[in-house]
Design an enzyme around this catalytic site. Sequence first.
Site, PDB file in Angstrom:
ATOM      1  N   SER A   1       0.749  -1.184   0.066  1.00 60.40           N
ATOM      2  CA  SER A   1      -0.096   0.121  -0.296  1.00 60.40           C
ATOM      3  C   SER A   1       0.937   0.937   0.011  1.00 60.40           C
ATOM      4  O   SER A   1       1.123   2.015  -0.663  1.00 60.40           O
ATOM      5  CB  SER A   1      -1.174   0.147   1.158  1.00 60.40           C
ATOM      6  OG  SER A   1      -0.465  -0.190   2.272  1.00 60.40           O
TER       7      SER A   1
ATOM      8  N   HIS B   1      -2.285  -8.822   2.270  1.00 61.22           N
ATOM      9  CA  HIS B   1      -1.471  -7.815   2.518  1.00 61.22           C
ATOM     10  C   HIS B   1      -2.527  -6.943   3.465  1.00 61.22           C
ATOM     11  O   HIS B   1      -3.040  -7.733   4.080  1.00 61.22           O
ATOM     12  CB  HIS B   1      -1.138  -6.425   1.311  1.00 61.22           C
ATOM     13  CG  HIS B   1      -1.406  -5.294   1.758  1.00 61.22           C
ATOM     14  ND1 HIS B   1      -0.357  -5.279   2.939  1.00 61.22           N
ATOM     15  CD2 HIS B   1      -1.090  -3.836   1.735  1.00 61.22           C
ATOM     16  CE1 HIS B   1       0.068  -3.926   3.074  1.00 61.22           C
ATOM     17  NE2 HIS B   1       0.179  -3.630   2.147  1.00 61.22           N
TER      18      HIS B   1
ATOM     19  N   HIS C   1       5.517 -13.317   6.509  1.00 61.17           N
ATOM     20  CA  HIS C   1       5.897 -11.210   6.489  1.00 61.17           C
ATOM     21  C   HIS C   1       7.104 -11.852   5.043  1.00 61.17           C
ATOM     22  O   HIS C   1       7.604 -12.397   5.894  1.00 61.17           O
ATOM     23  CB  HIS C   1       6.455 -10.736   8.015  1.00 61.17           C
ATOM     24  CG  HIS C   1       6.106  -9.312   7.733  1.00 61.17           C
ATOM     25  ND1 HIS C   1       7.239  -8.393   7.034  1.00 61.17           N
ATOM     26  CD2 HIS C   1       4.829  -8.759   7.828  1.00 61.17           C
ATOM     27  CE1 HIS C   1       6.676  -7.453   7.045  1.00 61.17           C
ATOM     28  NE2 HIS C   1       4.720  -7.387   7.345  1.00 61.17           N
TER      29      HIS C   1
ATOM     30  N   ARG D   1       3.844  -5.272  16.156  1.00 57.19           N
ATOM     31  CA  ARG D   1       2.442  -4.905  16.776  1.00 57.19           C
ATOM     32  C   ARG D   1       1.732  -5.497  17.291  1.00 57.19           C
ATOM     33  O   ARG D   1       1.079  -5.612  18.101  1.00 57.19           O
ATOM     34  CB  ARG D   1       2.065  -4.231  15.260  1.00 57.19           C
ATOM     35  CG  ARG D   1       3.262  -3.085  14.888  1.00 57.19           C
ATOM     36  CD  ARG D   1       2.832  -2.948  13.383  1.00 57.19           C
ATOM     37  NE  ARG D   1       2.996  -3.807  12.193  1.00 57.19           N
ATOM     38  CZ  ARG D   1       2.760  -3.989  10.795  1.00 57.19           C
ATOM     39  NH1 ARG D   1       2.354  -2.659  10.205  1.00 57.19           N
ATOM     40  NH2 ARG D   1       3.256  -5.537  10.385  1.00 57.19           N
TER      41      ARG D   1
ATOM     42  N   ASP E   1      -1.970  -8.026  11.288  1.00 58.60           N
ATOM     43  CA  ASP E   1      -3.566  -8.805  11.066  1.00 58.60           C
ATOM     44  C   ASP E   1      -3.421  -9.941  12.210  1.00 58.60           C
ATOM     45  O   ASP E   1      -4.914 -10.033  12.034  1.00 58.60           O
ATOM     46  CB  ASP E   1      -3.391  -9.546   9.997  1.00 58.60           C
ATOM     47  CG  ASP E   1      -3.418  -7.877   8.595  1.00 58.60           C
ATOM     48  OD1 ASP E   1      -3.384  -7.117   9.286  1.00 58.60           O
ATOM     49  OD2 ASP E   1      -2.512  -7.857   7.457  1.00 58.60           O
TER      50      ASP E   1
END
Length: 466
Positions: free
Chosen positions: A272, A302, A348, A357, A405
């Site tokens: 992105s 993604h 990843h 995160r 995610d």
Amino acid sequence: MASFSAMLTPARCSRLLSKQLPSSRRLASTQSLRETLKEVIPRKQEQLKKLKLEHSQAVVGEVKVEHILGGMRGLKAMLWEASVLDPNEGIRFHGLSIPDCQKVLPSAPGGKEMTAESMLWLLMTGQVPTVEQSRELSRELAEKGDLPAFVEELLDSLPANLHPMTQLGIGVAALNRDSKFQAAYEKGMKKSEYWTYTLEDCIDLVAKLPALAARIYRNVYKPGTDLAPIDKNLDLVGNYSNLLGFGNNQTLTEYLRLYIALHGDHEGGNASAHTSHLVGSTLSDPYLSYSAALYALAGPLHGLANQEVLRWQLAMQEEIGTNVSHDDIKAYLWRTLKGGQVVPGYGHGVLRKPDPRFIALQEFCQSIPELKQSSIIQLVNKTFEVAPDVLKEHGKTKNPYPNVDATSGCVLYHYGLTEFKYYTVIFGVSRALGAVTQLVWARALGLPIERPKSYSMDALEGLIKN
Ligand SMILES: CC(=O)SCCNC(=O)CCNC(=O)[C@H](O)C(C)(C)COP(=O)(O)OP(=O)(O)OC[C@H]1O[C@@H](n2cnc3c(N)ncnc32)[C@H](O)[C@@H]1OP(=O)(O)O
Ligand SMILES: O=C([O-])CC(=O)C(=O)O
């Protein structure tokens, strides 16, 4: 090319933090974002000039055929100022790790989590804002938060079964009717002025994202209900939560603040951010650039993975029941892998350890007793206890650990934001922070149009022979 952020070692970083922290300094500064950028930009322009002059021919890596065939993975080929991703440590924003940011970035009144505004300020300027500076930015964003009537009408005319991400991209692109950059370009502005008009568009865009994203949520999932007006005294995410109808839930609002700050930037090569940068390099305005980025974010490898994780975890629960054992999860993981599918939320392109995160969001859950007891959050946790070993045994992925995610949707689900096709829209509200920062810097530094060289397989074989 070493960036400013990459040069910040952890030791230098804590010195920098202690310099930025004294409360006298945090309270004293009333410099606006624009004034701060006007001070910072000339220094960066000088740094770039020096790099070009003294080191243009320095070699920092080599291009192998595997880079050309492998999605440019690992190729050092982009300048990106706001953050650098280390495969083991994870993301640092101008040298600050996630725990550093949680310590120093201002929160909203009554809250503990860093706000989106304070993260935006850090990304843009490399400096930790004072509470006053971040509140002033909140006020400006709230004042600019309303949508033009034609965009509201456009969104209201879209079919409810059009994916929320498609709708978000349409809404963002339509905002370019009012692009200040485009209008000034048509009038023949000078190159040195590009960044100032870009900045105005970027602030307008970030300001309008909550109203845009919440209107899509309302139209698709709560038709006929009223949308709250934007509260000029609330921060960006406070308003977003309110508009979504969750403003009374302080825990969810705080979670959204953390979520949106954390997802803001992940260096430049992710699909992105890179898309926004590529499109922006043609001098497309920030609305068109970011709209394009949203469609990269909408892919299941993604940002859409956060919707897929929930779908996958719920399907697991439905198949096995709520009292799931480690062996049940292991068997389910193998069924997914043997079915030729990826395990969503794992793996990843750069990271080789659990995503910090993911850790930060998990820690948030562990700090709230109600979330600790939540069946969906416990299922995500249990999956984390099993999946890395299964993925290692499977032997394909270079990173068997969870990315952000894997967990980001479960708190939303727990609190009743259960429409998981909407989850990537929240990611889309966040990723704008990093994308717009880079658009401002790319124009301030006069970065050129992106245009890498490509080869056909025949041409590549020719190169190898020679
Ligand atoms: C915010 C974000 O965007 S974070 C990423 C979100 N995406 C996901 O969670 C989707 C699941 N994960 C993936 O598909 C991948 O790990 C990606 C897209 C994130 C990274 O892709 P890559 O850098 O190509 O990963 P990697 O080099 O480890 O891939 C090697 C092989 O392992 C496979 N693999 C990677 N991750 C997984 C996974 N989670 N489950 C199963 N197989 C996997 C790849 O498909 C590839 O297989 P192939 O050789 O048959 O093509
Ligand atoms: O870095 C990546 O490639 C994907 C990712 O985690 C992000 O964009 O947040």
